[in-house]
Scaffold this motif. Structure first.
Motif, PDB file in Angstrom:
ATOM      1  N   SER A  56       0.827  -1.203   0.000  1.00 30.49           N
ATOM      2  CA  SER A  56       0.000   0.000   0.000  1.00 30.49           C
ATOM      3  C   SER A  56       0.862   1.255   0.000  1.00 30.49           C
ATOM      4  CB  SER A  56      -0.927  -0.009   1.222  1.00 30.49           C
ATOM      5  OG  SER A  56      -1.750   1.133   1.237  1.00 30.49           O
ATOM      6  N   PHE A  57       1.952   1.223   0.776  1.00 28.89           N
ATOM      7  CA  PHE A  57       2.849   2.381   0.857  1.00 28.89           C
ATOM      8  C   PHE A  57       3.499   2.667  -0.497  1.00 28.89           C
ATOM      9  CE2 PHE A  57       7.068   4.240   1.652  1.00 28.89           C
ATOM     10  CZ  PHE A  57       6.701   5.379   2.363  1.00 28.89           C
ATOM     11  N   THR A  58       3.817   1.610  -1.226  1.00 33.80           N
ATOM     12  CA  THR A  58       4.451   1.784  -2.540  1.00 33.80           C
ATOM     13  C   THR A  58       3.434   2.068  -3.639  1.00 33.80           C
ATOM     14  OG1 THR A  58       4.366  -0.613  -2.937  1.00 33.80           O
ATOM     15  CG2 THR A  58       6.360   0.269  -1.908  1.00 33.80           C
ATOM     16  N   GLY A  59       2.142   2.010  -3.294  1.00 33.49           N
ATOM     17  CA  GLY A  59       1.108   2.294  -4.282  1.00 33.49           C
ATOM     18  C   GLY A  59       0.731   1.108  -5.139  1.00 33.49           C
ATOM     19  N   THR A  60       1.248  -0.076  -4.807  1.00 33.68           N
ATOM     20  CA  THR A  60       0.949  -1.266  -5.608  1.00 33.68           C
ATOM     21  C   THR A  60      -0.505  -1.683  -5.455  1.00 33.68           C
ATOM     22  OG1 THR A  60       3.227  -2.007  -5.321  1.00 33.68           O
ATOM     23  CG2 THR A  60       1.638  -3.642  -6.099  1.00 33.68           C
ATOM     24  N   VAL A  61      -1.026  -1.610  -4.227  1.00 40.00           N
ATOM     25  CA  VAL A  61      -2.430  -1.953  -3.977  1.00 40.00           C
ATOM     26  C   VAL A  61      -3.033  -0.952  -2.999  1.00 40.00           C
ATOM     27  CG1 VAL A  61      -2.148  -4.434  -4.387  1.00 40.00           C
ATOM     28  CG2 VAL A  61      -1.815  -3.520  -2.087  1.00 40.00           C
ATOM     29  N   LYS A  62      -4.354  -0.861  -3.037  1.00 41.14           N
ATOM     30  CA  LYS A  62      -5.107  -0.060  -2.083  1.00 41.14           C
ATOM     31  C   LYS A  62      -6.322  -0.862  -1.639  1.00 41.14           C
ATOM     32  CE  LYS A  62      -2.747   3.857  -2.238  1.00 41.14           C
ATOM     33  NZ  LYS A  62      -2.054   4.415  -1.049  1.00 41.14           N
ATOM     34  N   ALA A  63      -6.773  -0.599  -0.425  1.00 40.31           N
ATOM     35  CA  ALA A  63      -7.964  -1.280   0.095  1.00 40.31           C
ATOM     36  C   ALA A  63      -9.060  -0.252   0.345  1.00 40.31           C
ATOM     37  CB  ALA A  63      -7.630  -2.027   1.382  1.00 40.31           C
ATOM     38  N   ARG A  64     -10.286  -0.626   0.005  1.00 38.84           N
ATOM     39  CA  ARG A  64     -11.429   0.257   0.230  1.00 38.84           C
ATOM     40  C   ARG A  64     -12.594  -0.561   0.773  1.00 38.84           C
ATOM     41  NH1 ARG A  64     -10.174   4.932  -2.554  1.00 38.84           N
ATOM     42  NH2 ARG A  64      -8.637   4.664  -4.226  1.00 38.84           N
ATOM     43  N   ILE A  65     -13.337   0.031   1.700  1.00 37.28           N
ATOM     44  CA  ILE A  65     -14.533  -0.615   2.243  1.00 37.28           C
ATOM     45  C   ILE A  65     -15.738  -0.186   1.412  1.00 37.28           C
ATOM     46  CG2 ILE A  65     -16.031  -0.871   4.253  1.00 37.28           C
ATOM     47  CD1 ILE A  65     -13.647  -0.243   6.015  1.00 37.28           C
ATOM     48  N   VAL A  66     -16.516  -1.154   0.958  1.00 33.49           N
ATOM     49  CA  VAL A  66     -17.707  -0.875   0.154  1.00 33.49           C
ATOM     50  C   VAL A  66     -18.852  -0.488   1.089  1.00 33.49           C
ATOM     51  CG1 VAL A  66     -19.373  -1.838  -1.472  1.00 33.49           C
ATOM     52  CG2 VAL A  66     -16.950  -2.464  -1.637  1.00 33.49           C
ATOM     53  N   LEU A  67     -19.504   0.625   0.793  1.00 34.54           N
ATOM     54  CA  LEU A  67     -20.555   1.144   1.671  1.00 34.54           C
ATOM     55  C   LEU A  67     -21.961   0.957   1.109  1.00 34.54           C
ATOM     56  CD1 LEU A  67     -18.842   4.501   2.744  1.00 34.54           C
ATOM     57  CD2 LEU A  67     -18.819   2.305   3.945  1.00 34.54           C
ATOM     58  N   THR A  68     -22.088   0.754  -0.196  1.00 35.24           N
ATOM     59  CA  THR A  68     -23.416   0.650  -0.804  1.00 35.24           C
ATOM     60  C   THR A  68     -23.608  -0.717  -1.450  1.00 35.24           C
ATOM     61  OG1 THR A  68     -22.758   1.465  -2.997  1.00 35.24           O
ATOM     62  CG2 THR A  68     -23.273   3.118  -1.311  1.00 35.24           C
ATOM     63  N   GLY A  69     -24.838  -0.980  -1.860  1.00 36.91           N
ATOM     64  CA  GLY A  69     -25.158  -2.274  -2.468  1.00 36.91           C
ATOM     65  C   GLY A  69     -25.295  -2.216  -3.974  1.00 36.91           C
ATOM     66  N   SER A  70     -24.697  -1.211  -4.620  1.00 39.72           N
ATOM     67  CA  SER A  70     -24.866  -1.060  -6.067  1.00 39.72           C
ATOM     68  C   SER A  70     -24.212  -2.175  -6.868  1.00 39.72           C
ATOM     69  CB  SER A  70     -24.299   0.290  -6.526  1.00 39.72           C
ATOM     70  OG  SER A  70     -22.902   0.357  -6.278  1.00 39.72           O
ATOM     71  N   MET A  71     -23.284  -2.927  -6.231  1.00 33.72           N
ATOM     72  CA  MET A  71     -22.603  -4.010  -6.953  1.00 33.72           C
ATOM     73  C   MET A  71     -23.051  -5.392  -6.482  1.00 33.72           C
ATOM     74  SD  MET A  71     -20.657  -3.266  -9.452  1.00 33.72           S
ATOM     75  CE  MET A  71     -19.771  -4.807  -9.548  1.00 33.72           C
ATOM     76  N   GLN A  72     -24.132  -5.453  -5.725  1.00 37.64           N
ATOM     77  CA  GLN A  72     -24.626  -6.763  -5.297  1.00 37.64           C
ATOM     78  C   GLN A  72     -25.122  -7.563  -6.505  1.00 37.64           C
ATOM     79  OE1 GLN A  72     -27.470  -5.342  -2.266  1.00 37.64           O
ATOM     80  NE2 GLN A  72     -26.269  -6.463  -0.743  1.00 37.64           N
ATOM     81  N   ALA A  94     -22.293  -9.449  -6.422  1.00 37.72           N
ATOM     82  CA  ALA A  94     -20.853  -9.720  -6.525  1.00 37.72           C
ATOM     83  C   ALA A  94     -20.086  -9.088  -5.367  1.00 37.72           C
ATOM     84  CB  ALA A  94     -20.320  -9.199  -7.858  1.00 37.72           C
ATOM     85  N   ILE A  95     -20.460  -7.860  -5.009  1.00 40.90           N
ATOM     86  CA  ILE A  95     -19.799  -7.138  -3.925  1.00 40.90           C
ATOM     87  C   ILE A  95     -20.877  -6.562  -3.024  1.00 40.90           C
ATOM     88  CG2 ILE A  95     -18.181  -5.304  -3.329  1.00 40.90           C
ATOM     89  CD1 ILE A  95     -17.040  -5.491  -6.148  1.00 40.90           C
ATOM     90  N   ASN A  96     -20.762  -6.812  -1.731  1.00 39.58           N
ATOM     91  CA  ASN A  96     -21.786  -6.399  -0.777  1.00 39.58           C
ATOM     92  C   ASN A  96     -21.262  -5.318   0.161  1.00 39.58           C
ATOM     93  OD1 ASN A  96     -23.942  -8.505  -1.366  1.00 39.58           O
ATOM     94  ND2 ASN A  96     -22.185  -9.818  -0.931  1.00 39.58           N
ATOM     95  N   PRO A  97     -22.172  -4.541   0.762  1.00 38.04           N
ATOM     96  CA  PRO A  97     -21.731  -3.558   1.758  1.00 38.04           C
ATOM     97  C   PRO A  97     -20.958  -4.251   2.886  1.00 38.04           C
ATOM     98  CG  PRO A  97     -24.019  -3.177   1.157  1.00 38.04           C
ATOM     99  CD  PRO A  97     -23.627  -4.478   0.524  1.00 38.04           C
ATOM    100  N   GLY A  98     -19.839  -3.666   3.268  1.00 37.26           N
ATOM    101  CA  GLY A  98     -18.993  -4.277   4.290  1.00 37.26           C
ATOM    102  C   GLY A  98     -17.855  -5.101   3.724  1.00 37.26           C
ATOM    103  N   ASP A  99     -17.909  -5.402   2.426  1.00 39.29           N
ATOM    104  CA  ASP A  99     -16.786  -6.092   1.787  1.00 39.29           C
ATOM    105  C   ASP A  99     -15.621  -5.112   1.614  1.00 39.29           C
ATOM    106  OD1 ASP A  99     -18.436  -8.248   1.626  1.00 39.29           O
ATOM    107  OD2 ASP A  99     -18.661  -8.219  -0.562  1.00 39.29           O
TER     108      ASP A  99
END
Length: 229
Positions: free
Chosen positions: A99-115, A117-122
């Motif tokens: 993350s420090f080198t910018g290779t990856v980032k993590a984000r918490i999903v807050l909405t259900g627009s991608m359900q 496949a991706i749920n809130p809290g993922d």
């Protein structure tokens, strides 16, 4: 075969044991217990007869044996917890470096627009488009903007068309229509490469306020039990 030879365990037993000879002491008794993966068999042997029985009716495990067994079980549990703890620490350290080198980032999903496949809290793990060129079917995290160019926030939606030159057409899997904005390459913060289900629900302030003291308390209890005499 000697007339004094006697079978200790009944026919059909997996343990074939015989005794032979005559005791010098008419009141002598022998308790024989054999333990295998199939179970435990016990016989009480006297000069005149052999009786099938159970060891627990005659003897009790010494206190030191019970204590050692308890400590052995606890040490195994302690060992497992240490392995899990070190593994999690290694993952966190590795992710922090990336993350420090910018290779990856993590984000918490807050909405259900991608359900679904991706749920809130993922938690979604993204890598910059310079590392992975976005293509149709990818889920991207992009900066959503108003018509005047002002930032709205970060949206994580799927590419369903378009291109880097004309702008990508993106849409949430559970949304009825595509997004109004067609993000360009410089709007894309990252391409989703992994999804960690549900964990984001534990990373709220309220959850951390409960979880962190619990983990510390559990660790102190385990350490105290480990060092107890």
């Amino acid at each position: 075969m000697s007339n004094n030879r006697r079978e200790v365990f009944s026919q059909g037993s997996n343990n074939q044991v015989w005794i032979e000879g005559t005791s010098l002491h008419p009141d002598s008794k022998v308790l024989l217990t054999i333990t295998t993966s199939a179970g435990e068999e016990t016989a009480l042997i006297t000069p005149t007869e052999v009786t099938q029985s159970q060891a627990k009716l005659f003897v009790e495990a010494p206190a030191e044996r019970v204590e050692v067994k308890g400590k052995s079980t606890f040490m195994k549990l302690y060992g497992y917890l240490r392995v899990i703890g070190y593994s999690l620490a290694a993952v966190v350290i590795a992710f922090s470096v990336f993350s420090f080198t910018g290779t990856v980032k993590a984000r918490i999903v807050l909405t259900g627009s991608m359900q679904p496949a991706i749920n809130p809290g993922d938690i979604i793990i993204t890598t910059p488009p310079s590392n992975k060129a976005p293509v149709e079917g990818d889920v991207i995290a992009y900066t959503a903007r108003r018509f005047n160019g002002g930032e709205v926030g970060i949206f994580s939606h799927r590419i369903i068309g378009g291109s880097a030159e004309t702008g990508f057409i993106v849409k949430g899997d559970s949304n009825k229509a595509p997004d109004v904005q067609k993000p360009m390459l410089n709007d894309i913060n990252g391409v989703v490469i992994a999804i960690i289900p549900f964990v984001g629900n534990f990373l709220t302030r309220k959850a951390l306020f409960l979880i962190v003291p619990t983990i510390i308390g559990l660790w102190l209890v385990i350490d105290a039990m480990k060092n107890a005499e």
